[in-house]
Design a protein around this motif. Structure first.
Motif, mmCIF file in Angstrom:
data_model
loop_
_atom_site.group_PDB
_atom_site.id
_atom_site.type_symbol
_atom_site.label_atom_id
_atom_site.label_comp_id
_atom_site.label_asym_id
_atom_site.label_seq_id
_atom_site.Cartn_x
_atom_site.Cartn_y
_atom_site.Cartn_z
ATOM 1 N N HIS A 73 34.375 28.932 -60.382
ATOM 2 C CA HIS A 73 32.989 29.344 -60.149
ATOM 3 C C HIS A 73 32.932 30.506 -59.163
ATOM 4 O O HIS A 73 32.224 31.498 -59.384
ATOM 5 N N LEU A 74 33.701 30.401 -58.076
ATOM 6 C CA LEU A 74 33.698 31.455 -57.055
ATOM 7 C C LEU A 74 34.261 32.755 -57.621
ATOM 8 O O LEU A 74 33.710 33.835 -57.394
ATOM 9 N N VAL A 75 35.368 32.629 -58.360
ATOM 10 C CA VAL A 75 35.979 33.813 -58.975
ATOM 11 C C VAL A 75 34.979 34.470 -59.930
ATOM 12 O O VAL A 75 34.878 35.704 -59.993
ATOM 13 N N GLY A 76 34.223 33.639 -60.621
ATOM 14 C CA GLY A 76 33.194 34.136 -61.540
ATOM 15 C C GLY A 76 32.105 34.924 -60.824
ATOM 16 O O GLY A 76 31.441 35.779 -61.417
ATOM 17 N N GLN A 77 31.912 34.618 -59.541
ATOM 18 C CA GLN A 77 30.937 35.349 -58.726
ATOM 19 C C GLN A 77 31.525 36.638 -58.161
ATOM 20 O O GLN A 77 30.901 37.283 -57.315
ATOM 21 N N GLY A 78 32.781 36.941 -58.541
ATOM 22 C CA GLY A 78 33.424 38.145 -58.023
ATOM 23 C C GLY A 78 34.142 37.945 -56.698
ATOM 24 O O GLY A 78 34.543 38.911 -56.052
ATOM 25 N N LEU A 79 34.286 36.690 -56.282
ATOM 26 C CA LEU A 79 34.942 36.418 -55.005
ATOM 27 C C LEU A 79 36.446 36.194 -55.192
ATOM 28 O O LEU A 79 36.888 35.751 -56.251
ATOM 29 N N ARG A 80 37.213 36.498 -54.152
ATOM 30 C CA ARG A 80 38.649 36.236 -54.178
ATOM 31 C C ARG A 80 38.928 34.944 -53.419
ATOM 32 O O ARG A 80 38.464 34.748 -52.287
ATOM 33 N N VAL A 81 39.675 34.042 -54.036
ATOM 34 C CA VAL A 81 39.833 32.678 -53.518
ATOM 35 C C VAL A 81 41.305 32.332 -53.294
ATOM 36 O O VAL A 81 42.124 32.466 -54.208
ATOM 37 N N ALA A 82 41.632 31.881 -52.086
ATOM 38 C CA ALA A 82 42.981 31.374 -51.804
ATOM 39 C C ALA A 82 42.920 29.871 -51.584
ATOM 40 O O ALA A 82 41.953 29.361 -51.027
ATOM 41 N N VAL A 83 43.937 29.166 -52.069
ATOM 42 C CA VAL A 83 44.004 27.708 -51.892
ATOM 43 C C VAL A 83 45.314 27.372 -51.196
ATOM 44 O O VAL A 83 46.397 27.707 -51.679
ATOM 45 N N LEU A 84 45.212 26.713 -50.033
ATOM 46 C CA LEU A 84 46.399 26.292 -49.278
ATOM 47 C C LEU A 84 46.360 24.783 -49.142
ATOM 48 O O LEU A 84 45.302 24.166 -49.216
ATOM 49 N N ALA A 85 47.520 24.175 -48.923
ATOM 50 C CA ALA A 85 47.534 22.719 -48.787
ATOM 51 C C ALA A 85 48.222 22.297 -47.502
ATOM 52 O O ALA A 85 49.191 22.913 -47.066
ATOM 53 N N VAL A 86 47.694 21.258 -46.888
ATOM 54 C CA VAL A 86 48.312 20.646 -45.712
ATOM 55 C C VAL A 86 48.707 19.239 -46.101
ATOM 56 O O VAL A 86 47.851 18.399 -46.375
ATOM 57 N N ASP A 87 49.973 19.009 -46.188
ATOM 58 C CA ASP A 87 50.430 17.664 -46.552
ATOM 59 C C ASP A 87 51.689 17.323 -45.777
ATOM 60 O O ASP A 87 52.787 17.564 -46.232
ATOM 61 N N PRO A 88 51.520 16.761 -44.583
ATOM 62 C CA PRO A 88 52.682 16.474 -43.746
ATOM 63 C C PRO A 88 53.618 15.445 -44.386
ATOM 64 O O PRO A 88 54.743 15.292 -43.965
ATOM 65 N N SER A 89 53.119 14.753 -45.405
ATOM 66 C CA SER A 89 53.944 13.697 -46.000
ATOM 67 C C SER A 89 54.790 14.223 -47.149
ATOM 68 O O SER A 89 55.599 13.510 -47.706
ATOM 69 N N SER A 90 54.613 15.494 -47.508
ATOM 70 C CA SER A 90 55.179 15.963 -48.772
ATOM 71 C C SER A 90 56.697 15.818 -48.859
ATOM 72 O O SER A 90 57.221 15.527 -49.920
ATOM 73 N N SER A 91 57.398 15.997 -47.730
ATOM 74 C CA SER A 91 58.855 15.921 -47.838
ATOM 75 C C SER A 91 59.299 14.465 -47.997
ATOM 76 O O SER A 91 60.351 14.181 -48.536
ATOM 77 N N ARG A 92 58.483 13.557 -47.513
ATOM 78 C CA ARG A 92 58.825 12.148 -47.657
ATOM 79 C C ARG A 92 58.582 11.644 -49.083
ATOM 80 O O ARG A 92 59.395 10.962 -49.658
ATOM 81 N N SER A 93 57.423 12.026 -49.614
ATOM 82 C CA SER A 93 57.065 11.497 -50.930
ATOM 83 C C SER A 93 57.820 12.217 -52.041
ATOM 84 O O SER A 93 57.761 11.823 -53.189
ATOM 85 N N GLY A 94 58.525 13.285 -51.663
ATOM 86 C CA GLY A 94 59.335 13.974 -52.666
ATOM 87 C C GLY A 94 58.575 15.100 -53.340
ATOM 88 O O GLY A 94 59.112 16.153 -53.594
ATOM 89 N N GLY A 95 57.311 14.890 -53.610
ATOM 90 C CA GLY A 95 56.537 15.955 -54.255
ATOM 91 C C GLY A 95 55.475 16.427 -53.298
ATOM 92 O O GLY A 95 55.037 15.688 -52.437
ATOM 93 N N SER A 96 55.050 17.659 -53.420
ATOM 94 C CA SER A 96 54.011 18.145 -52.535
ATOM 95 C C SER A 96 52.727 18.280 -53.333
ATOM 96 O O SER A 96 52.755 18.462 -54.553
ATOM 97 N N ILE A 97 51.598 18.168 -52.625
ATOM 98 C CA ILE A 97 50.359 18.394 -53.345
ATOM 99 C C ILE A 97 50.312 19.864 -53.677
ATOM 100 O O ILE A 97 50.851 20.691 -52.968
ATOM 101 N N LEU A 98 49.721 20.171 -54.775
ATOM 102 C CA LEU A 98 49.658 21.540 -55.276
ATOM 103 C C LEU A 98 51.034 22.040 -55.696
ATOM 104 O O LEU A 98 51.184 23.210 -56.030
ATOM 105 N N GLY A 99 52.024 21.174 -55.631
ATOM 106 C CA GLY A 99 53.375 21.607 -55.969
ATOM 107 C C GLY A 99 53.418 22.059 -57.413
ATOM 108 O O GLY A 99 54.134 22.978 -57.781
ATOM 109 N N ASP A 100 52.604 21.417 -58.210
ATOM 110 C CA ASP A 100 52.587 21.709 -59.633
ATOM 111 C C ASP A 100 51.363 22.564 -59.938
ATOM 112 O O ASP A 100 50.241 22.077 -59.970
ATOM 113 N N LYS A 101 51.599 23.840 -60.152
ATOM 114 C CA LYS A 101 50.461 24.740 -60.375
ATOM 115 C C LYS A 101 49.712 24.413 -61.658
ATOM 116 O O LYS A 101 48.567 24.792 -61.839
#
Lengths: 325, 325
Positions: A73-101
């Motif tokens: 929706h934001l991109v459709g409005q002409g805006l540029r959007v970045a998505v970052l993730a904070v997941d301190p558990s990612s190395s423990r659980s093996g997979g990270s959130i957003l790991g899979d695009k």
């Protein structure tokens, strides 16, 4: 790596340069650290600022679907959007959130979107600095909106809230008695609660849940940085792309009010103070991780465990003898 | 103050000397601190140990009534009982728990009981060390049981659990859906859950609550330091003095099992290591409280808030320049 050149490329909005720079700030190497500091220094003079939106929601609430739909929706409005993730558990659980695009297939193909998974690093302090610096890099690269996503693990919401202009809590429809499942502390951070999946069979439950949370929000103490109707709860359906326009309108209205009333600037200043304080504390404590300090700690710790020394006496010895406080 | 003499009096079980020594360990003055360390060093050679029982329960569960009745039962068995409180909020709320000895009128009149309110101090680190040292003083004074009471404020349960051999959670009868009100982390610390007020009209609710918690305890991961039936939930009525004998039997059985199986000793060693680590960390961070350091922090913090420096660059300057890390 030519840092000045990298910086120039970032300022033109080059996504590959941005990705390389984020890798640089994620590195633990001392020379990388120095380069990262120089790069951030160079970029800060551009004084570009995005709308930083923190987003928390436990697995299952439809976070990726929401980010994809909202981002589109934001991109459709002409805006540029970045998505970052904070997941301190990612190395423990093996997979990270957003790991899979592929979780955000459409958004990841957009020229005006940038998606970066959480690095695999358990130390929340390290994750916090990396994310804070990645946000600054995205701002320098000219993104209009930076979404900072977290699953609610431990203190990660606080970390995200302390680097956001606006904090969203995404929830799924639920029975009324599950209200207690959301920690009060997280409720108190939220500017906007979005009850997702307000579609099909779940619509009545979403309506109820939304009303419950709206009621709960009214019971919270009013914060000075909130205009009359905020914090508020509303329904969305990321799947059917319902309510996203309204949600974005609400966010803009809130941010504009805060900018006009001095709260936006004040909050950013307080956040900068907070992170300075945190960095100093973490760096002080990091002295205990040096090999010599560790060896001394281990040896004193054994004496304490044996009962040969009291914890206080051993701490005195560590501080006066080794750390020279 | 003649510290050696004070120490000798404590070893004879003198309660006035004990009270004075606790006041000494509560003091923030550097000379008092040195005297306290010397005193604790002197007393540690006696190597006396009490059963340390941590007790948590929110206001309204009947904590004072329980401690009074349970304490009287122990005193009746010829045991000497000390009661200490950890309440990091006491200075904020104006009153401290145990501040009013009339709350435990009978117990406070007993020769073999010693009741000490929580000092008014907000800093949990300070409260923790004070309480840990007060426990050591009570042990040196020959008490058989030291009860360490806390209202569940923030991290205070963890503090108490980390200095206890046994951790009790006191609850009131409630509807089944209030189970979620007790934080999982606190449940996981409990060795024994006591549902109080199992008398009169509340008996059926207490029975239900007890069964609910027994069920919840079974879902927790088994800890190596627990014999087969533990952790367990049981009912008591402090008011009618029901179930206290059984509760005490359970506590003794648990402690004896842990002693026989090496867990008692191992836990105490781990606790000592934990407190050593905490003291070192707190002392390192206390460097930031020195007037010069504070002034430097304030000045850098203003630069950071203005956007003239990044939090990381300011932290570098603080650490390299002022704290010489």
């Amino acid at each position: 790596m030519d840092i000045a050149q990298l910086g120039d490329k970032i300022l033109t909005g080059d996504r590959r340069a941005l990705a390389r720079a984020i890798t640089l700030v994620e590195s633990g190497r001392a020379d990388h650290r120095a380069q990262a500091t120089a790069l951030l220094e160079q970029l800060s003079s551009a004084r570009r600022q995005a709308m930083r939106i923190g987003l928390s929601g436990t697995p299952g609430v439809g976070k990726s679907t929401f980010i994809e739909a909202f981002g589109m929706h934001l991109v459709g409005q002409g805006l540029r959007v970045a998505v970052l993730a904070v997941d301190p558990s990612s190395s423990r659980s093996g997979g990270s959130i957003l790991g899979d695009k592929t979780r955000m297939e459409r958004l990841s193909r957009e020229r005006n979107a940038f998606i970066r998974p959480s690095p695999s690093q358990t130390h929340l302090g390290g994750v916090a600095r990396r994310t804070r610096e990645a946000v600054a890099l995205c701002e320098a690269a000219g993104f209009d909106v930076v979404l900072i996503e977290t699953v609610g693990v431990g203190q990660s919401e606080t970390v995200v809230a302390e680097m956001s202009d606006l904090f969203l809590l995404l929830l799924a429809p639920a029975g009324g008695d599950e209200l207690q499942g959301v920690k009060r502390g997280i409720m108190e951070m939220a500017d906007l609660i979005l009850v997702n999946k307000a579609d099909g069979d779940l619509k009545p439950a979403a309506t109820r849940t939304c009303a419950d949370y709206a009621g709960a929000l009214r019971l919270l103490r009013k914060r000075p940085q909130d205009p009359k109707e905020f914090p508020k709860a509303m329904m969305v359906s990321a799947l059917q792309e319902d309510g996203l326009v309204t949600a974005w309108d609400e966010m803009q209205a809130l941010i504009n009010w805060r900018k006009e009333n001095g709260f936006w600037e004040a909050t950013r200043a307080n956040q900068a103070r907070y992170w300075f304080d945190q960095e100093v504390r973490q760096a002080l404590l990091a002295r205990l991780d040096a090999p010599e300090a560790r060896a001394m700690m281990d040896s004193l710790s054994s004496n304490v465990a044996d009962g040969a020394m009291s914890p206080s006496a051993a701490a005195d010895q560590m501080l006066r003898g080794h750390l020279k406080v």
